[in-house]
Design a protein around this motif. Structure first.
Motif, PDB file in Angstrom:
ATOM      1  N   PHE A 120       0.846  -1.203   0.000  1.00  0.00           N
ATOM      2  CA  PHE A 120       0.000   0.000   0.000  1.00  0.00           C
ATOM      3  C   PHE A 120       0.881   1.254   0.000  1.00  0.00           C
ATOM      4  O   PHE A 120       2.063   1.201   0.340  1.00  0.00           O
ATOM      5  N   GLN A 121       0.238   2.356  -0.391  1.00  0.00           N
ATOM      6  CA  GLN A 121       0.899   3.668  -0.226  1.00  0.00           C
ATOM      7  C   GLN A 121      -0.032   4.567   0.584  1.00  0.00           C
ATOM      8  O   GLN A 121       0.150   4.727   1.778  1.00  0.00           O
ATOM      9  N   CYS A 122      -1.086   5.102  -0.064  1.00  0.00           N
ATOM     10  CA  CYS A 122      -1.983   5.986   0.704  1.00  0.00           C
ATOM     11  C   CYS A 122      -2.867   5.201   1.667  1.00  0.00           C
ATOM     12  O   CYS A 122      -3.322   5.728   2.664  1.00  0.00           O
ATOM     13  N   GLY A 123      -3.139   3.943   1.338  1.00  0.00           N
ATOM     14  CA  GLY A 123      -3.912   3.084   2.228  1.00  0.00           C
ATOM     15  C   GLY A 123      -5.412   3.098   2.001  1.00  0.00           C
ATOM     16  O   GLY A 123      -6.121   2.324   2.641  1.00  0.00           O
ATOM     17  N   PHE A 124      -5.896   3.922   1.086  1.00  0.00           N
ATOM     18  CA  PHE A 124      -7.351   4.018   0.927  1.00  0.00           C
ATOM     19  C   PHE A 124      -7.963   2.691   0.479  1.00  0.00           C
ATOM     20  O   PHE A 124      -9.025   2.289   0.949  1.00  0.00           O
ATOM     21  N   CYS A 125      -7.302   2.037  -0.442  1.00  0.00           N
ATOM     22  CA  CYS A 125      -7.856   0.787  -0.980  1.00  0.00           C
ATOM     23  C   CYS A 125      -7.557  -0.410  -0.084  1.00  0.00           C
ATOM     24  O   CYS A 125      -8.084  -1.500  -0.313  1.00  0.00           O
ATOM     25  N   THR A 126      -6.685  -0.215   0.906  1.00  0.00           N
ATOM     26  CA  THR A 126      -6.082  -1.349   1.610  1.00  0.00           C
ATOM     27  C   THR A 126      -7.090  -2.220   2.381  1.00  0.00           C
ATOM     28  O   THR A 126      -7.000  -3.450   2.309  1.00  0.00           O
TER      29      THR A 126
ATOM     30  N   CYS B  57      -6.179  -0.091  -7.184  1.00  0.00           N
ATOM     31  CA  CYS B  57      -5.285   0.681  -6.326  1.00  0.00           C
ATOM     32  C   CYS B  57      -4.748   1.843  -7.148  1.00  0.00           C
ATOM     33  O   CYS B  57      -3.971   1.641  -8.084  1.00  0.00           O
ATOM     34  N   ARG B  58      -5.165   3.025  -6.780  1.00  0.00           N
ATOM     35  CA  ARG B  58      -4.720   4.213  -7.532  1.00  0.00           C
ATOM     36  C   ARG B  58      -3.237   4.454  -7.368  1.00  0.00           C
ATOM     37  O   ARG B  58      -2.617   5.120  -8.183  1.00  0.00           O
ATOM     38  N   CYS B  59      -2.678   3.973  -6.260  1.00  0.00           N
ATOM     39  CA  CYS B  59      -1.239   4.139  -6.043  1.00  0.00           C
ATOM     40  C   CYS B  59      -0.440   3.054  -6.747  1.00  0.00           C
ATOM     41  O   CYS B  59       0.785   3.062  -6.679  1.00  0.00           O
TER      42      CYS B  59
HETATM   43  S1  FES Z   1      -2.651   2.345  -1.578  1.00  0.00           S
HETATM   44 FE1  FES Z   1      -3.445   4.198  -2.405  1.00  0.00          FE
HETATM   45  S2  FES Z   1      -5.153   3.510  -3.557  1.00  0.00           S
HETATM   46 FE2  FES Z   1      -4.134   1.679  -3.030  1.00  0.00          FE
END
Ligand code: FES
Ligand code: FES
Length: 165
Positions: free
Chosen positions: A99-105, A137-139
């Motif tokens: 993950f990066q931003c974590g929104f999809c996590t 996952c947008r990231c």
């Molecule tokens: S970690 Fe950012 S959208 Fe998946």
């Protein structure tokens, strides 16, 4: 006329009343039960951020009418760790930077748990990618996500063998 359903959410039985029969399971979890781990990304079944397990199967909770799941067992990201001990899939996501931003996590992790329970993804990265393709996952942390699923599968299988021995 109010509607009333009973759900077992993360092991706890809940009786919930609501007025609008169109309320989704996602909105019920987030707005009535304060379980905000499942995310509302698209609200139309396209991103997987809202994935939870219902009776052990992964679903997009934004597309599920709460009313049609009366009596169901629901598992959300809030219910997967055992106290301080992370679920093997959670631990693997951390170990592999899944993950990066974590929104999809939360959705990714619930989908991965569902996939591993389904037991037919095997160790083939291509099949894991295909089986997780409903979770965007947008990231673009996809490499770490696939590695995490592979690793978690192994850890869960090993734990199962240890328990059986
Ligand atoms: S970690 Fe950012 S959208 Fe998946
Ligand atoms: S919020 Fe449910 S699939 Fe995107």
């Amino acid at each position: 006329m109010p509607f009333c359903i009973s759900l077992t959410v993360n092991g706890v039985k809940r009786n919930i009343e609501f007025d609008d029969p169109r309320v989704t399971l996602l909105d019920l979890l987030r707005e009535r039960l304060d379980l905000t781990g499942a995310k509302k990304g698209c609200d139309r079944g396209q991103c997987g951020a809202c994935t939870v397990l219902v009776n052990g199967r992964r679903i997009n909770s934004c597309l599920a009418l709460a009313l049609s799941h009366d009596g169901a067992e629901v598992l959300t990201i809030e219910g997967v760790a055992q106290g301080e001990a992370l679920h093997p899939v959670q631990a693997a996501f951390i170990a592999h930077d899944g993950f990066q931003c974590g929104f999809c996590t939360p959705g990714q992790i619930m989908s991965a748990i569902g996939l591993i329970n389904e037991g037919h993804a095997g160790d083939d990265p291509e099949r894991i990618r295909e089986a997780m393709s409903g979770n965007l996952c947008r990231c673009a942390a996809y490499i770490g996500i696939v590695e995490a699923v592979q690793d978690a599968q192994k850890a869960i299988a090993e734990a199962g063998r240890r328990d059986a021995a």
